[in-house]
Design an enzyme around this catalytic site. Structure first.
Site, mmCIF file in Angstrom:
data_model
loop_
_atom_site.group_PDB
_atom_site.id
_atom_site.type_symbol
_atom_site.label_atom_id
_atom_site.label_comp_id
_atom_site.label_asym_id
_atom_site.label_seq_id
_atom_site.Cartn_x
_atom_site.Cartn_y
_atom_site.Cartn_z
ATOM 1 N N GLU A 165 38.177 74.753 45.983
ATOM 2 C CA GLU A 165 37.575 74.982 44.668
ATOM 3 C C GLU A 165 36.060 75.161 44.721
ATOM 4 O O GLU A 165 35.390 75.172 43.687
ATOM 5 C CB GLU A 165 37.932 73.816 43.727
ATOM 6 C CG GLU A 165 39.414 73.745 43.416
ATOM 7 C CD GLU A 165 39.761 72.641 42.419
ATOM 8 O OE1 GLU A 165 38.877 72.253 41.635
ATOM 9 O OE2 GLU A 165 40.913 72.178 42.442
ATOM 10 N N ASP A 404 50.215 67.879 42.614
ATOM 11 C CA ASP A 404 48.748 67.879 42.644
ATOM 12 C C ASP A 404 48.194 67.021 43.790
ATOM 13 O O ASP A 404 48.865 66.157 44.336
ATOM 14 C CB ASP A 404 48.234 67.328 41.303
ATOM 15 C CG ASP A 404 46.860 67.854 40.935
ATOM 16 O OD1 ASP A 404 46.204 68.476 41.798
ATOM 17 O OD2 ASP A 404 46.444 67.650 39.786
ATOM 18 N N GLU A 453 46.917 76.566 42.670
ATOM 19 C CA GLU A 453 45.540 76.489 42.173
ATOM 20 C C GLU A 453 44.648 77.034 43.287
ATOM 21 O O GLU A 453 44.566 78.239 43.462
ATOM 22 C CB GLU A 453 45.167 75.067 41.789
ATOM 23 C CG GLU A 453 43.858 74.990 41.026
ATOM 24 C CD GLU A 453 43.476 73.561 40.667
ATOM 25 O OE1 GLU A 453 42.691 73.402 39.730
ATOM 26 O OE2 GLU A 453 43.933 72.613 41.324
ATOM 27 N N GLU A 459 39.081 74.475 34.601
ATOM 28 C CA GLU A 459 38.949 73.027 34.449
ATOM 29 C C GLU A 459 37.597 72.535 34.943
ATOM 30 O O GLU A 459 37.203 71.400 34.666
ATOM 31 C CB GLU A 459 40.080 72.305 35.189
ATOM 32 C CG GLU A 459 40.031 72.429 36.684
ATOM 33 C CD GLU A 459 41.176 71.663 37.366
ATOM 34 O OE1 GLU A 459 40.895 70.969 38.343
ATOM 35 O OE2 GLU A 459 42.323 71.762 36.904
#
Length: 647
Positions: A165, A404, A453, A459
């Site tokens: 990310e 997750d 993801e 987010e």
């Protein structure tokens, strides 16, 4: 005719046996070429129209007792030509995909081979071994060298523990030192002339993800996480690695290793349209795929489950009444699923005891009545610790799981992804991986994996900017499905950002948010915002919920990596257009030559309003009539967009 085909094949694939063995493999069009030289190592150079792009690269596989590719002894070679049409179970770009390539299989003494494939949009290679028993892979050498200073677009974590990310960084190739941070895949290379090269991998199985690092000599080389051996407690959602092996993988000696591939193009639009990960992946291992239903999802976490207004006569939050409200919203707009994120269970360590305030069994019953499926959030650790979880969920009537916090990509964790998807498929359970690495082919082997993801998504709030996100169609989404969670109804320009849950906001204009549903690809496409705001913005909501998540055809109309993208996609006889730009206002002309000639169409468009550069929620909805060959002007505000449906 057969003799002519063979002649064409050997004109594109040549092999000369000499003291220093050389080979040349060309793409079907003849534009892309890989030239091989076999001496102390297996070297290869990649060219496009005689322009050398990557030179004297080399490859090897270190098994400890021997290094495959070091002082190789060639024992045979086999050329092949393939031209077929593939049909993806979940068609994110096309309902049928042309797979045409020339291949060269080089066999070496020591029971191993290297296969190269040349496509019209790139090159791929892999190791194939035929060893007895198991082998320990100590390392793999993927080394490429740049003939000039290139610009590299990277995602650079602080270590192997990463959720992929990080924001993109942009590094000159001759400045990327061996001591600098490494990069996850994919990596995008800008040659600064007319070529772009996207590097990633496919058919990843029983092996760690590859990372790249600079070598300090205007080149890059691979690095891999070690295989974990022992784990320790690390809270309710993960484990810490307390002991690692000296190898990166212990695996069967008779196998195909992952593909390393290069998508090569003179036109940035082809990066968006490419399907290389799919073409190199193992075909679906599932016999019955009729139950795999991609779709949109109403998601409560981003907006903190906080509907409000005159129709909300209950205390909103993570409770039964609120979730029923979300189900009603999904049912009204034909949204296939809702996700119940963290909090639906009484404990994150116990997936069998629902939170009594939520009553998941009643919600599954109510959702079935309203034709809305339930997807439940879980940590990867609770799934690992409860092997019967999918059998139980199937009995409950759960449609899917959002798993997750994996945050790792070593061999054990890669195997976890595949093992869990396979087990979930036995019970017709869909899977969405969060805290994950990027797609690398497992999602085609087990197409119940609808999304990952592994992206700096919405987010991240103010940390998610169009300046970064505009790379996704060319990089992250170019290798597979991406759960970015779009759909914000509160839009802001970056210097004015002040959003916070439950009043979550996004950077970028309203038209930009609508466009993301067309541009970004995911088998489970989220609507991240509050049903209250969707009800108040009926025209936008109607557009969003009409956008399909699977497509028959994709065409990039205008594109420049890291700056802007305008994409048209067809489902049946409807076309959708999505456009996005970075922090620069743009006006682009696009041609509607993809429409059928002789037919009149109605276009409904959502465009940035005159004040969208300051007030990002400013947009205008227009209706017009168009036909094939028309040219239209798209004006996008900074961090803006354009969205349209043509029918």
């Amino acid at each position: 005719m057969k003799r002519n085909l063979l002649l064409l094949l050997f004109l594109s694939i040549t092999f000369v046996l000499s003291a220093q063995k050389k080979a040349e493999l060309q793409s079907p069009s003849g534009e892309i070429k890989v030239s091989l030289s076999i001496s102390d190592k297996i070297y290869y150079t990649i060219s496009y129209s005689n322009d050398v792009l990557l030179e004297k690269n080399h490859l090897s596989l270190n098994l400890g007792s021997e290094t495959l590719g070091l002082n190789p002894k060639l024992s045979g070679q086999k050329a092949n030509k393939v031209n077929e049409v593939l049909t993806p179970v979940v068609p994110l770009k096309y309902s049928s995909v042309k797979n045409e390539y020339n291949s060269l299989l080089l066999t070496f003494n020591g029971d191993y081979s290297v296969e190269f494939r040349a496509f019209d949009d790139g090159i791929a290679y892999r190791f194939i071994t035929n060893k007895k028993g198991d082998v320990e892979v100590l390392g793999e050498d993927f080394t490429i060298n740049f003939p000039a200073n290139y610009l590299l677009h990277l995602q650079q974590p602080g270590g192997f523990k990463t959720a992929y990310e990080e924001p993109y960084t942009h590094v000159e190739s001759n400045e990327w030192k061996a001591t600098d941070r490494m990069s996850v895949l994919p990596v995008l290379i800008d040659t600064k002339k007319k070529y772009k090269i996207l590097i990633s991998e496919s058919d990843l199985s029983d092996y760690p993800c590859m990372f790249l690092k600079g070598n300090g000599a205007n080149g890059v080389q691979s690095t891999f996480p070690k295989a974990p051996l022992e784990f320790g407690e690390d809270g309710d959602r993960s484990l810490k690695i307390v002991k690692e092996a000296d190898y990166i993988a212990k695996t069967t000696g008779k196998r195909n290793f992952p593909w390393r591939y290069f998508v090569i193009t003179k036109d940035d639009k082809q990066l968006i349209e490419n399907t290389m990960t799919y073409r190199l992946a193992t075909k679906s291992q599932l016999q019955d795929v009729s139950w795999i239903k991609p779709g949109q999802v109403s998601w409560e976490w981003w907006n903190e489950a906080s509907p409000y207004g005159p129709d909300v006569n209950f205390v909103a939050g993570f409770n039964l009444d609120t979730y029923k409200y979300y189900i009603d919203f999904a049912s009204k707009y034909g949204i296939e699923y809702i996700i119940m994120d963290e909090g639906w269970a009484k404990s994150t360590r116990d997936p069998y005891t629902p939170n009594p305030k939520v009553d998941v069994h009643e919600l599954i019953r109510y959702g079935k009545e309203k034709n809305v499926g339930i997807i439940l959030w879980l940590t990867w650790l609770v799934v690992e610790n409860n092997p019967d979880i999918f059998k139980t969920f199937s009995e409950w009537g759960v449609k899917g799981v959002k798993i997750d916090f994996m945050d790792r990509s070593d061999q054990w964790m890669v195997n976890y992804y595949e093992r869990i998807a396979k087990e979930a498929a036995k019970y017709n359970i869909l899977v969405d991986y969060h805290g994950s690495f990027k797609p690398a082919g497992i999602e085609y082997k087990y197409p119940n994996i609808l999304s990952y993801e592994g992206v700096r998504g919405m987010e991240q709030m103010e940390g998610c900017t169009p300046e970064n996100s505009v790379y996704f169609p060319f990089m992250r989404n170019a290798v597979g499905p991406m759960d970015y969670t779009p759909g914000a109804m509160i839009s802001m320009q970056p210097e004015r950002y002040c959003g916070n849950r439950p009043n979550s906001a996004s950077i970028g204009t309203r038209a930009y948010q609508l466009a993301l549903f067309v541009i970004f690809e995911s088998g489970l496409q989220m609507l991240a915002d509050n049903p209250t705001l969707y009800y108040r913005n009926e025209d936008c909501t109607k557009f969003i919920t009409d956008v399909p998540v699977t497509w028959d055809e994709t065409r990039a109309l205008q594109a420049k990596a890291g700056e802007y993208a305008v994409v048209a996609k067809r489902k049946g006889n409807k076309w959708y257009i999505g456009g996005m730009t970075n922090n620069t206002e743009r006006q682009l002309e696009i041609s509607l030559d993809f429409l059928n000639a002789g037919t009149s169409y109605k276009m409904t468009s959502f465009e940035d309003g005159i004040n969208a550069g300051r007030q990002a929620m400013d947009y205008c909805r227009k209706e017009s009539h168009v036909k094939s060959g028309d040219k239209i002007q798209i004006k996008m505000a900074r961090n803006g967009g354009f969205a349209a449906v043509i029918e």
